[in-house]
Design an enzyme around this catalytic site. Structure first.
Site, PDB file in Angstrom:
ATOM      1  N   ASP A  88       0.873  -1.170   0.000  1.00  0.00           N
ATOM      2  CA  ASP A  88       0.000   0.000   0.000  1.00  0.00           C
ATOM      3  C   ASP A  88       0.908   1.217   0.000  1.00  0.00           C
ATOM      4  O   ASP A  88       1.786   1.358   0.846  1.00  0.00           O
ATOM      5  CB  ASP A  88      -0.949   0.025   1.200  1.00  0.00           C
ATOM      6  CG  ASP A  88      -2.143   0.917   0.892  1.00  0.00           C
ATOM      7  OD1 ASP A  88      -2.839   0.640  -0.112  1.00  0.00           O
ATOM      8  OD2 ASP A  88      -2.353   1.925   1.594  1.00  0.00           O
ATOM      9  N   GLY A 100       1.353   6.444 -11.962  1.00  0.00           N
ATOM     10  CA  GLY A 100       0.825   7.245 -10.848  1.00  0.00           C
ATOM     11  C   GLY A 100       1.243   8.696 -10.935  1.00  0.00           C
ATOM     12  O   GLY A 100       1.042   9.362 -11.957  1.00  0.00           O
ATOM     13  N   ASP A 135       4.349   9.794 -10.817  1.00  0.00           N
ATOM     14  CA  ASP A 135       5.763   9.926 -11.200  1.00  0.00           C
ATOM     15  C   ASP A 135       6.050  11.188 -12.027  1.00  0.00           C
ATOM     16  O   ASP A 135       7.097  11.815 -11.823  1.00  0.00           O
ATOM     17  CB  ASP A 135       6.230   8.680 -11.970  1.00  0.00           C
ATOM     18  CG  ASP A 135       6.534   7.501 -11.044  1.00  0.00           C
ATOM     19  OD1 ASP A 135       6.696   7.722  -9.840  1.00  0.00           O
ATOM     20  OD2 ASP A 135       6.607   6.367 -11.553  1.00  0.00           O
ATOM     21  N   ARG A 162       9.645   1.974  -3.090  1.00  0.00           N
ATOM     22  CA  ARG A 162       9.434   0.524  -3.214  1.00  0.00           C
ATOM     23  C   ARG A 162      10.765  -0.216  -3.077  1.00  0.00           C
ATOM     24  O   ARG A 162      10.859  -1.222  -2.377  1.00  0.00           O
ATOM     25  CB  ARG A 162       8.760   0.262  -4.576  1.00  0.00           C
ATOM     26  CG  ARG A 162       8.088  -1.077  -4.709  1.00  0.00           C
ATOM     27  CD  ARG A 162       6.995  -1.069  -5.759  1.00  0.00           C
ATOM     28  NE  ARG A 162       5.828  -0.327  -5.300  1.00  0.00           N
ATOM     29  CZ  ARG A 162       5.460   0.851  -5.779  1.00  0.00           C
ATOM     30  NH1 ARG A 162       6.123   1.417  -6.765  1.00  0.00           N
ATOM     31  NH2 ARG A 162       4.414   1.482  -5.276  1.00  0.00           N
TER      32      ARG A 162
HETATM   33  O1  LIG Z   1       4.088   8.133  -9.055  1.00  0.00           O
HETATM   34  C1  LIG Z   1       3.955   7.126  -8.383  1.00  0.00           C
HETATM   35  N1  LIG Z   1       4.997   6.266  -8.284  1.00  0.00           N
HETATM   36  C2  LIG Z   1       4.993   5.192  -7.508  1.00  0.00           C
HETATM   37  O2  LIG Z   1       5.970   4.433  -7.452  1.00  0.00           O
HETATM   38  C3  LIG Z   1       3.794   4.969  -6.778  1.00  0.00           C
HETATM   39  N2  LIG Z   1       3.434   4.046  -5.908  1.00  0.00           N
HETATM   40  C4  LIG Z   1       2.175   4.335  -5.553  1.00  0.00           C
HETATM   41  N3  LIG Z   1       1.746   5.444  -6.180  1.00  0.00           N
HETATM   42  C5  LIG Z   1       0.435   6.088  -6.089  1.00  0.00           C
HETATM   43  O3  LIG Z   1      -0.231   5.703  -4.943  1.00  0.00           O
HETATM   44  C6  LIG Z   1      -1.387   4.892  -5.257  1.00  0.00           C
HETATM   45  C7  LIG Z   1      -1.314   3.698  -4.368  1.00  0.00           C
HETATM   46  O4  LIG Z   1      -2.568   3.186  -4.042  1.00  0.00           O
HETATM   47  P1  LIG Z   1      -2.661   1.657  -3.666  1.00  0.00           P
HETATM   48  O5  LIG Z   1      -1.443   1.278  -2.878  1.00  0.00           O
HETATM   49  O6  LIG Z   1      -3.965   1.350  -3.091  1.00  0.00           O
HETATM   50  O7  LIG Z   1      -2.503   0.938  -5.081  1.00  0.00           O
HETATM   51  P2  LIG Z   1      -3.553   0.628  -6.228  1.00  0.00           P
HETATM   52  O8  LIG Z   1      -4.950   0.785  -5.730  1.00  0.00           O
HETATM   53  O9  LIG Z   1      -3.182   1.414  -7.424  1.00  0.00           O
HETATM   54  O10 LIG Z   1      -3.246  -0.924  -6.535  1.00  0.00           O
HETATM   55  P3  LIG Z   1      -3.389  -2.185  -5.517  1.00  0.00           P
HETATM   56  O11 LIG Z   1      -1.988  -2.609  -5.217  1.00  0.00           O
HETATM   57  O12 LIG Z   1      -4.118  -1.731  -4.292  1.00  0.00           O
HETATM   58  O13 LIG Z   1      -4.122  -3.229  -6.304  1.00  0.00           O
HETATM   59  C8  LIG Z   1      -1.198   4.474  -6.710  1.00  0.00           C
HETATM   60  O14 LIG Z   1      -2.406   4.273  -7.377  1.00  0.00           O
HETATM   61  C9  LIG Z   1      -0.412   5.645  -7.260  1.00  0.00           C
HETATM   62  O15 LIG Z   1      -1.292   6.651  -7.626  1.00  0.00           O
HETATM   63  C10 LIG Z   1       2.730   5.850  -6.934  1.00  0.00           C
HETATM   64  N4  LIG Z   1       2.793   6.907  -7.743  1.00  0.00           N
HETATM   65 MG   LIG Z   2      -5.433   0.039  -3.961  1.00  0.00          MG
END
Ligand SMILES: O=c1[nH]c(=O)c2ncn([C@@H]3O[C@H](COP(=O)(O)OP(=O)(O)OP(=O)(O)O)[C@@H](O)[C@H]3O)c2[nH]1
Ligand SMILES: [Mg+2]
Length: 200
Positions: free
Chosen positions: A71, A155, A157, A183
């Site tokens: 997350d 996302g 980035d 990460r």
């Molecule tokens: O520019 C970015 N570089 C990254 O490296 C990165 N890592 C996360 N994020 C943002 O934060 C949300 C996490 O939300 P989140 O952890 O709930 O993930 P998600 O809902 O997209 O997928 P899931 O893993 O839950 O299935 C994501 O959607 C992204 O918008 C990032 N943005």
């Molecule tokens: Mg999510």
């Protein structure tokens, strides 16, 4: 070849996990590639830790194997920590990266560069059947740009300039992002746990 199941449906995250784990000869398999049905996990937690645990434990319990979940999100100081836990859905339920970035840029339009400090967080939860869930955290410090720049990554980035750089994460090569990202910093702390996590 050993395999680790990652409880994510985010293509960008899945790609990065594959690269990291391939170095240790482990295949990282996301929920987008599972042959078996897996339930959708609602992210109802109020913290990164709660949501990471919901995803890892929910899928681990269902499949009865070890599962890793991520997350993550963007914490912006001038916005009192927003978008934070709600990063994926900041501009609405449809998880639109462009709309999310536009909302952040609009909210920061009168904020000067020295006040645009921010950090990404990656909270990993490791759920192993019959054991207590473990957590590992990684950060990436930086600032929010005034406009989108670059096309790599995912996302936020294109609007995140990591500390010590003058380019956004989306302008860096994937291998450059993977050396400094939240990460990468979280995964580095999995050292020693990988044996428990992977299964054949
Ligand atoms: O520019 C970015 N570089 C990254 O490296 C990165 N890592 C996360 N994020 C943002 O934060 C949300 C996490 O939300 P989140 O952890 O709930 O993930 P998600 O809902 O997209 O997928 P899931 O893993 O839950 O299935 C994501 O959607 C992204 O918008 C990032 N943005
Ligand atoms: Mg999510």
């Amino acid at each position: 070849m050993k395999e680790i199941v990652i409880a994510t449906k985010n293509k960008g995250k899945a790609r990065e996990f594959k690269t990291f784990f391939a170095k240790g000869n482990i295949v990282a398999k996301s929920l987008l590639e599972m042959e078996r049905f897996t339930p959708d996990i609602e992210e109802t937690g109020k913290t990164f830790e709660e949501n990471a645990a919901l995803k890892a434990e929910g899928i681990s319990r269902y499949l009865d194997i070890p599962v890793l979940a991520d997350d993550s999100g963007l914490i912006i100081d001038a916005l009192d920590g927003r978008p934070g836990v709600y990063s994926a859905r900041y501009a609405g339920e449809d998880k639109d990266d462009k709309a999310n970035m536009a909302k952040v840029l609009e909210e920061l339009k009168n904020t000067p560069m020295d006040k645009r400090t921010a950090r990404f967080i990656c909270m990993l939860a490791i759920a192993i059947p019959g054991k207590e869930t473990l957590f590992r955290t990684g950060y990436c410090e930086g600032r929010i740009a005034f406009e989108e720049m670059g096309v790599n990554g995912f996302g936020y980035d294109p609007i995140f300039i990591p500390e010590g750089y003058s380019k956004t994460l989306a302008e860096l090569l994937p291998e450059e992002k993977n050396q400094i990202s939240h990460r990468k910093n979280a995964i580095d702390q999995l050292e020693g746990l990988l044996g428990d996590l992977s299964h054949v």
